[in-house]
Write a protein that holds these residues in place. Structure first.
Motif, short mmCIF file in Angstrom:
data_model
loop_
_atom_site.label_atom_id
_atom_site.label_comp_id
_atom_site.label_asym_id
_atom_site.label_seq_id
_atom_site.Cartn_x
_atom_site.Cartn_y
_atom_site.Cartn_z
N SER A 16 -4.85 1.08 -3.45
CA SER A 16 -4.69 1.00 -2.00
C SER A 16 -3.69 2.07 -1.62
O SER A 16 -2.48 1.90 -1.80
CB SER A 16 -4.20 -0.39 -1.60
OG SER A 16 -4.16 -0.54 -0.21
N TYR A 18 -3.04 -4.38 -6.51
CA TYR A 18 -4.44 -4.14 -6.12
C TYR A 18 -5.32 -3.93 -7.34
O TYR A 18 -6.48 -4.35 -7.36
CB TYR A 18 -4.55 -2.97 -5.15
CG TYR A 18 -4.20 -3.39 -3.73
CD1 TYR A 18 -5.09 -4.12 -2.97
CD2 TYR A 18 -2.96 -3.08 -3.18
CE1 TYR A 18 -4.77 -4.53 -1.68
CE2 TYR A 18 -2.62 -3.47 -1.90
CZ TYR A 18 -3.53 -4.20 -1.15
OH TYR A 18 -3.21 -4.62 0.12
N GLN A 62 -10.27 0.15 1.47
CA GLN A 62 -9.93 -1.05 0.70
C GLN A 62 -10.24 -2.31 1.52
O GLN A 62 -10.01 -2.37 2.73
CB GLN A 62 -8.44 -1.03 0.34
CG GLN A 62 -7.95 -2.25 -0.43
CD GLN A 62 -8.60 -2.41 -1.79
OE1 GLN A 62 -9.72 -2.93 -1.91
NE2 GLN A 62 -7.91 -1.95 -2.82
N GLU A 103 -11.52 -2.13 -4.18
CA GLU A 103 -11.09 -0.93 -4.89
C GLU A 103 -9.88 -1.27 -5.77
O GLU A 103 -9.12 -2.18 -5.45
CB GLU A 103 -10.69 0.19 -3.91
CG GLU A 103 -11.77 0.58 -2.92
CD GLU A 103 -12.92 1.32 -3.55
OE1 GLU A 103 -12.73 1.82 -4.68
OE2 GLU A 103 -13.99 1.41 -2.93
N THR A 150 0.83 -1.21 0.00
CA THR A 150 0.00 0.00 0.00
C THR A 150 0.86 1.25 0.00
O THR A 150 1.78 1.39 0.80
CB THR A 150 -0.94 0.00 1.22
OG1 THR A 150 -1.85 -1.10 1.09
CG2 THR A 150 -1.72 1.29 1.31
N HIS A 169 -8.42 -6.30 -8.08
CA HIS A 169 -9.75 -5.73 -8.33
C HIS A 169 -10.34 -6.28 -9.62
O HIS A 169 -11.52 -6.67 -9.67
CB HIS A 169 -9.64 -4.20 -8.40
CG HIS A 169 -10.95 -3.51 -8.66
ND1 HIS A 169 -11.97 -3.46 -7.75
CD2 HIS A 169 -11.40 -2.85 -9.76
CE1 HIS A 169 -12.99 -2.81 -8.25
NE2 HIS A 169 -12.68 -2.42 -9.47
#
Length: 285
Positions: A157, A143, A164, A154, A134, A147
């Motif tokens: 991140s 991420y 998230q 989301e 993140t 997704h």
């Protein structure tokens, strides 16, 4: 440097969390209200390799495992580095933010079907935000892909507390502290292996596959599986993008291990790893 929550933190500058605005020192003491912090002030702290192994083995569930991971101090070099970055080594663009400065706990579904294993936290990513992958470019990639595959709420991140969530997937790392030059030592990898052992053991009832991001994560997963008494093919399966092998847990459950090139900028900027390549592996999980 003082212990987290100790006298040394009283003298540190307090800065606002980028989402909540609450003030924190760097590193962040456990149990002080950081979004997603799994630890409390009395969470037991591992200060040696033996203690890390014991605390990992006796963690009753994912929540307590993450709490114990997040306060671990078993590797002096990594503790020193992560806290140096959090205090005097911040990236200029994040100088106005507090840095987590602790090991990165796992993130996601506590009963995952898919376990994603990375290498280690980034010095200005997880080490700043307190959440795996993140706040840096690697996180942007993984991420977004999670997704697209339906695991992440989301496509990004940015910071802990940003909303998230992961469903059906959990992200951990082979090494839980940011290492200098992104290179943990063999001893540090071995010490951290106890946390991954317990992650695999706790996930096993619902787990169907593991995604290893990079060769180190691949090897760490195979080593953990062997320590748990799982059946691992011999000779050891070789890592490669799209590589796949099957592990059999001590309860006779088949769990697939898939490999992907790591989502590092070195790979994504050069085109060694593309979105299509990553999506193709995720579609097989």
């Amino acid at each position: 440097m003082g212990e987290p929550g100790g006298p040394g933190h009283d003298r540190q500058e307090l800065l606002p969390h980028p989402v909540t605005g609450r003030l924190f020192p760097s590193p962040v003491p456990p149990g002080t209200g950081w979004p997603g912090d799994p630890a409390a002030e009395d969470t037991p702290v591992a200060r040696t390799r033996a203690a890390a192994a014991r605390l990992a083995r006796t963690a009753p569930d994912v929540e307590e495992l993450d709490a114990r991971v997040s306060v671990c101090r078993a590797c002096p070099r990594l503790v020193r580095w992560r806290e140096e970055v959090a205090t005097g080594g911040k990236r200029a663009s994040f100088a106005d933010q507090p840095y987590w400065g602790r090991p990165g706990p796992g993130f996601g579904d506590p009963h995952p079907q898919v376990l994603v294993v990375g290498l280690a936290p980034a010095a200005n990513g997880t080490n700043r935000t307190g959440r795996m992958f993140t706040g840096d470019r690697s996180g942007d990639w993984i991420y977004a892909a999670l997704h697209r595959a339906g695991f992440a709420a989301e496509p990004h991140s940015v910071a802990s507390g940003d909303g998230q969530r992961l469903s059906g997937a959990r992200i951990v790392a082979a090494v839980r502290c940011a290492p200098p030059a992104n290179r943990p030592s063999p001893l540090e990898r071995d010490t951290c292996g106890a946390w991954l052992d317990r992650d695999l053991a706790l996930a096993e009832p619902t787990l169907r596959s593991v995604l290893a991001l990079g060769a180190i994560a691949w090897t760490a997963t195979l080593q953990s599986a062997r320590r748990l008494g799982w059946a691992v093919p011999r000779p050891a399966p070789r890592f490669g993008h799209g590589a796949e092998t099957t592990l059999v847990s001590s309860h006779g459950k088949a769990i697939r291990l898939l490999g992907s090139y790591h989502v590092s900028q070195q790979n994504t900027f050069t085109g060694k790893l593309t979105e299509a390549m990553l999506d193709a592996v995720l579609s097989r999980l």
